[in-house]
Design a protein around this motif. Structure first.
Motif, PDB file in Angstrom:
ATOM      1  N   VAL A 282      40.067  22.750   5.174  1.00 43.69           N
ATOM      2  CA  VAL A 282      38.415  23.457   3.907  1.00 43.69           C
ATOM      3  C   VAL A 282      37.622  21.521   3.874  1.00 43.69           C
ATOM      4  CG1 VAL A 282      38.237  23.116   1.960  1.00 43.69           C
ATOM      5  CG2 VAL A 282      40.419  24.124   2.923  1.00 43.69           C
ATOM      6  N   THR A 283      36.882  22.032   4.166  1.00 43.94           N
ATOM      7  CA  THR A 283      35.850  20.426   3.386  1.00 43.94           C
ATOM      8  C   THR A 283      35.243  20.351   1.885  1.00 43.94           C
ATOM      9  OG1 THR A 283      33.353  22.118   3.398  1.00 43.94           O
ATOM     10  CG2 THR A 283      34.841  21.181   5.427  1.00 43.94           C
ATOM     11  N   VAL A 284      34.137  19.923   1.396  1.00 49.96           N
ATOM     12  CA  VAL A 284      34.090  19.482   0.677  1.00 49.96           C
ATOM     13  C   VAL A 284      32.503  19.411  -0.153  1.00 49.96           C
ATOM     14  CG1 VAL A 284      34.552  18.124  -2.063  1.00 49.96           C
ATOM     15  CG2 VAL A 284      36.426  18.106  -0.377  1.00 49.96           C
ATOM     16  N   SER A 285      32.210  20.091  -0.902  1.00 48.02           N
ATOM     17  CA  SER A 285      30.919  19.585  -1.465  1.00 48.02           C
ATOM     18  C   SER A 285      31.147  19.025  -2.285  1.00 48.02           C
ATOM     19  CB  SER A 285      30.129  21.109  -1.795  1.00 48.02           C
ATOM     20  OG  SER A 285      30.542  21.489  -1.023  1.00 48.02           O
ATOM     21  N   ALA A 286      29.710  18.347  -2.598  1.00 53.11           N
ATOM     22  CA  ALA A 286      29.894  17.368  -4.409  1.00 53.11           C
ATOM     23  C   ALA A 286      28.619  17.248  -5.255  1.00 53.11           C
ATOM     24  CB  ALA A 286      30.064  15.930  -4.142  1.00 53.11           C
ATOM     25  N   GLY A 287      28.481  16.709  -6.176  1.00 53.62           N
ATOM     26  CA  GLY A 287      27.439  16.008  -6.599  1.00 53.62           C
ATOM     27  C   GLY A 287      27.267  15.409  -7.320  1.00 53.62           C
ATOM     28  N   LEU A 288      26.374  14.133  -7.260  1.00 53.03           N
ATOM     29  CA  LEU A 288      26.639  12.958  -8.302  1.00 53.03           C
ATOM     30  C   LEU A 288      25.460  12.390  -9.211  1.00 53.03           C
ATOM     31  CD1 LEU A 288      27.761   9.881  -6.557  1.00 53.03           C
ATOM     32  CD2 LEU A 288      25.526   9.669  -8.200  1.00 53.03           C
ATOM     33  N   VAL A 289      25.820  12.766 -10.340  1.00 49.64           N
ATOM     34  CA  VAL A 289      24.494  11.487 -10.779  1.00 49.64           C
ATOM     35  C   VAL A 289      24.957  10.386 -11.787  1.00 49.64           C
ATOM     36  CG1 VAL A 289      25.636  13.265 -13.122  1.00 49.64           C
ATOM     37  CG2 VAL A 289      23.086  12.460 -13.659  1.00 49.64           C
ATOM     38  N   CYS A 290      23.950   9.730 -11.776  1.00 46.82           N
ATOM     39  CA  CYS A 290      24.327   8.218 -12.413  1.00 46.82           C
ATOM     40  C   CYS A 290      24.007   8.341 -14.420  1.00 46.82           C
ATOM     41  CB  CYS A 290      23.784   6.916 -10.744  1.00 46.82           C
ATOM     42  SG  CYS A 290      24.974   6.342 -10.622  1.00 46.82           S
ATOM     43  N   HIS A 291      24.478   7.705 -14.535  1.00 42.26           N
ATOM     44  CA  HIS A 291      23.759   6.887 -16.153  1.00 42.26           C
ATOM     45  C   HIS A 291      22.854   6.176 -15.812  1.00 42.26           C
ATOM     46  CE1 HIS A 291      23.807   6.656 -20.390  1.00 42.26           C
ATOM     47  NE2 HIS A 291      24.406   5.716 -20.162  1.00 42.26           N
ATOM     48  N   GLU A 292      22.116   5.628 -16.724  1.00 41.72           N
ATOM     49  CA  GLU A 292      20.967   4.247 -16.438  1.00 41.72           C
ATOM     50  C   GLU A 292      21.838   2.961 -17.425  1.00 41.72           C
ATOM     51  OE1 GLU A 292      18.770   3.728 -14.629  1.00 41.72           O
ATOM     52  OE2 GLU A 292      18.828   6.211 -14.096  1.00 41.72           O
ATOM     53  N   ALA A 293      22.178   2.330 -16.305  1.00 43.70           N
ATOM     54  CA  ALA A 293      22.381   1.039 -16.473  1.00 43.70           C
ATOM     55  C   ALA A 293      22.184   0.660 -17.631  1.00 43.70           C
ATOM     56  CB  ALA A 293      22.897  -0.547 -15.851  1.00 43.70           C
ATOM     57  N   SER A 294      21.121   0.324 -18.508  1.00 42.03           N
ATOM     58  CA  SER A 294      19.484   0.056 -19.930  1.00 42.03           C
ATOM     59  C   SER A 294      20.492   0.551 -20.897  1.00 42.03           C
ATOM     60  CB  SER A 294      18.688   0.410 -19.240  1.00 42.03           C
ATOM     61  OG  SER A 294      18.145   2.056 -19.489  1.00 42.03           O
ATOM     62  N   ARG A 308      24.391  17.520 -15.076  1.00 44.13           N
ATOM     63  CA  ARG A 308      23.736  17.323 -14.110  1.00 44.13           C
ATOM     64  C   ARG A 308      24.488  17.678 -12.741  1.00 44.13           C
ATOM     65  NH1 ARG A 308      20.108  11.972 -16.946  1.00 44.13           N
ATOM     66  NH2 ARG A 308      19.322  13.777 -18.387  1.00 44.13           N
ATOM     67  N   ALA A 309      25.755  16.976 -13.451  1.00 50.46           N
ATOM     68  CA  ALA A 309      26.828  16.366 -11.653  1.00 50.46           C
ATOM     69  C   ALA A 309      26.717  18.284 -11.850  1.00 50.46           C
ATOM     70  CB  ALA A 309      27.705  16.175 -12.091  1.00 50.46           C
ATOM     71  N   ASP A 310      27.468  19.286 -12.688  1.00 49.18           N
ATOM     72  CA  ASP A 310      27.025  20.442 -11.675  1.00 49.18           C
ATOM     73  C   ASP A 310      25.921  20.380 -11.076  1.00 49.18           C
ATOM     74  OD1 ASP A 310      28.824  22.939 -11.794  1.00 49.18           O
ATOM     75  OD2 ASP A 310      27.665  23.760 -13.507  1.00 49.18           O
ATOM     76  N   ALA A 311      24.780  20.754 -11.500  1.00 55.06           N
ATOM     77  CA  ALA A 311      23.706  21.302 -11.067  1.00 55.06           C
ATOM     78  C   ALA A 311      23.244  20.601  -9.847  1.00 55.06           C
ATOM     79  CB  ALA A 311      22.440  20.649 -12.261  1.00 55.06           C
ATOM     80  N   ALA A 312      24.193  19.753  -9.846  1.00 55.56           N
ATOM     81  CA  ALA A 312      23.777  18.672  -8.427  1.00 55.56           C
ATOM     82  C   ALA A 312      24.909  19.334  -7.374  1.00 55.56           C
ATOM     83  CB  ALA A 312      24.045  17.273  -8.424  1.00 55.56           C
ATOM     84  N   LEU A 313      25.876  20.037  -7.773  1.00 52.67           N
ATOM     85  CA  LEU A 313      27.263  20.670  -6.940  1.00 52.67           C
ATOM     86  C   LEU A 313      26.312  21.784  -6.685  1.00 52.67           C
ATOM     87  CD1 LEU A 313      29.806  20.845  -5.237  1.00 52.67           C
ATOM     88  CD2 LEU A 313      30.068  21.673  -7.774  1.00 52.67           C
ATOM     89  N   TYR A 314      25.975  23.093  -7.618  1.00 45.56           N
ATOM     90  CA  TYR A 314      25.386  24.185  -6.884  1.00 45.56           C
ATOM     91  C   TYR A 314      24.356  23.604  -5.751  1.00 45.56           C
ATOM     92  CZ  TYR A 314      27.497  26.674 -10.277  1.00 45.56           C
ATOM     93  OH  TYR A 314      28.924  27.289 -10.774  1.00 45.56           O
ATOM     94  N   ALA A 315      23.380  22.665  -6.002  1.00 43.52           N
ATOM     95  CA  ALA A 315      22.282  22.034  -5.106  1.00 43.52           C
ATOM     96  C   ALA A 315      23.012  22.051  -3.485  1.00 43.52           C
ATOM     97  CB  ALA A 315      21.295  21.300  -5.384  1.00 43.52           C
ATOM     98  N   ALA A 316      24.107  21.305  -3.504  1.00 39.25           N
ATOM     99  CA  ALA A 316      24.874  20.737  -2.117  1.00 39.25           C
ATOM    100  C   ALA A 316      25.612  22.390  -1.805  1.00 39.25           C
ATOM    101  CB  ALA A 316      26.205  20.029  -2.746  1.00 39.25           C
ATOM    102  N   LYS A 317      25.557  23.387  -2.460  1.00 41.18           N
ATOM    103  CA  LYS A 317      26.309  24.838  -2.469  1.00 41.18           C
ATOM    104  C   LYS A 317      25.128  25.399  -1.454  1.00 41.18           C
ATOM    105  CE  LYS A 317      30.304  25.031  -5.054  1.00 41.18           C
ATOM    106  NZ  LYS A 317      30.649  25.785  -5.979  1.00 41.18           N
ATOM    107  N   ALA A 318      24.285  25.336  -1.662  1.00 43.91           N
ATOM    108  CA  ALA A 318      22.970  25.898  -2.011  1.00 43.91           C
ATOM    109  C   ALA A 318      21.795  25.799  -0.569  1.00 43.91           C
ATOM    110  CB  ALA A 318      21.345  26.195  -3.222  1.00 43.91           C
ATOM    111  N   ALA A 319      22.281  24.023   0.018  1.00 43.65           N
ATOM    112  CA  ALA A 319      22.058  23.379   1.309  1.00 43.65           C
ATOM    113  C   ALA A 319      23.214  23.495   2.331  1.00 43.65           C
ATOM    114  CB  ALA A 319      22.229  21.624   0.572  1.00 43.65           C
ATOM    115  N   GLY A 320      24.070  24.554   2.297  1.00 46.06           N
ATOM    116  CA  GLY A 320      25.300  24.721   3.022  1.00 46.06           C
ATOM    117  C   GLY A 320      26.434  24.356   3.182  1.00 46.06           C
ATOM    118  N   ARG A 321      26.880  23.778   1.635  1.00 46.15           N
ATOM    119  CA  ARG A 321      28.207  23.085   1.602  1.00 46.15           C
ATOM    120  C   ARG A 321      28.456  22.159   2.925  1.00 46.15           C
ATOM    121  NH1 ARG A 321      28.794  28.542   0.376  1.00 46.15           N
ATOM    122  NH2 ARG A 321      29.471  29.005  -1.827  1.00 46.15           N
TER     123      ARG A 321
END
Length: 337
Positions: A282-294, A308-321
């Motif tokens: 079983v492989t893993v898809s991941a979405g990552l978001v960073c909070h600005e340090a400032s 935002r992380a969930d949106a990035a995860l869906y983008a990873a799935k849309a790209a083929g997982r």
């Protein structure tokens, strides 16, 4: 306890004493007891946080013993009687029920000599005999034992409450935090982020996990989930937050001075899981978001970061997982072939 003792001391001042051994001294001690007890009670009403702060525990223990001592001696001087010696139980119960465990043992050691002093002084005032130490011992033993018993049951109740709290905030299958604990733990993590570090929120999902349950059964599916939780622990830092938010979806919260080390750890975790024999390929898809340090970070930012992380995860799935996608990035970071 302080308020009740203060009120009783005031009432004692109003009760006539037919032949007091020393009326003025007794009244002075009762007045001191009333002022101390009512003063602490007033403080607890005006500033309840003071009673919940450990900074004042030693002071309250000292004041409680002072009230017990002055009330007992005040009664002997004012009325020539000795009923108030049993008030020595109050500081012991107060320490057992409200103060730290260390102070409970201090109070247990302090109670016998204080009772001995009280009984001896009373014997000098009212002339109750030379064997005052026997009465002091008879009073001290049940007082100390009662306090220690209360302290034992309090400690047992606190340990049980702590265990229940951990169970409520823990996913029973993987041992990671659950959705219920996510917001509280995120707030604590955000409060201790070093200056200049960026908090990253990673949403992870096991690809086609339903097929594992359908093909091998839920027992094997549970093994895959436990395997992934173990892989996350191996690649997380000590203060990272690992959460199973439901089903095959996980959240990983971490902090780094730069983004690249975070992405490297996520990629290493994904590769380690895919190569693990218990992962059933079983492989893993991941979405990552960073909070600005400032920008100052607080628990209130979590929902936005999760979205935002969930949106990035869906983008990873849309790209083929089987890839990591950075929120706002140009393209997913694919797993090497």
């Amino acid at each position: 306890m302080f308020g009740g003792g203060g009120v009783l001391a005031l009432l004692a001042l109003l009760v006539p004493a037919p032949s007091p051994p020393n009326l003025a001294a007794g009244q002075a001690l009762f007045a001191l007891t009333a002022a101390t007890g009512l003063g602490v009670a007033a403080l607890s009403i005006r500033r309840p946080g003071a009673l919940r702060s450990e900074r004042f525990d030693t002071l309250f223990m000292v004041l409680g013993n002072l009230c017990a001592l002055t009330s007992a001696l005040g009664e002997a001087l004012h009325f020539g009687t000795t009923y108030s010696e049993h008030v020595a139980l109050w500081p012991m119960v107060f320490a057992a029920g409200f103060l730290g465990r260390r102070l409970l043992w201090v109070q247990a050691v302090l109670t016998p000599p204080l009772l001995a002093l009280t009984v001896y002084a009373r014997s000098l005032i009212v002339g109750t005999g030379e064997r005052w130490w026997i009465e002091a011992l008879v009073l001290a033993v049940p007082v100390v034992v009662t306090g220690l018993i209360i302290g034992f049951f309090r400690a047992a109740a606190e340990d049980e409450a702590e265990e229940l709290t951990q169970q409520v905030g823990t996913d029973p299958l993987t041992g990671l935090a659950n959705r219920r604990a996510l917001h509280a733990e995120f707030g604590r993590l955000a409060a201790r982020v070093p200056p200049g570090h960026r908090v990253a929120v990673i949403m992870l999902d096991l690809d086609h996990f339903k097929q594992v349950n359908d093909r091998y059964g839920h027992r094997v599916g549970d093994e895959v989930l436990r395997c992934f939780a173990a892989v996350l622990r191996d690649h997380a830092q000590p203060h990272d937050l690992l959460v199973r938010v439901g089903g095959e979806e996980f959240v990983w919260v971490t902090a780094e001075a730069a983004l690249d080390p975070v992405m490297a750890r996520v990629e290493a975790a994904r590769a380690a899981h895919a190569a693990h024999p218990d992962a059933r390929a079983v492989t893993v898809s991941a979405g990552l978001v960073c909070h600005e340090a400032s920008e100052p970070l607080s628990a209130g930012h979590l929902d936005d970061l999760l979205g935002r992380a969930d949106a990035a995860l869906y983008a990873a799935k849309a790209a083929g997982r089987n890839c990591l996608h950075l929120y706002g990035g140009p393209r997913p970071v694919l797993e090497p072939a």
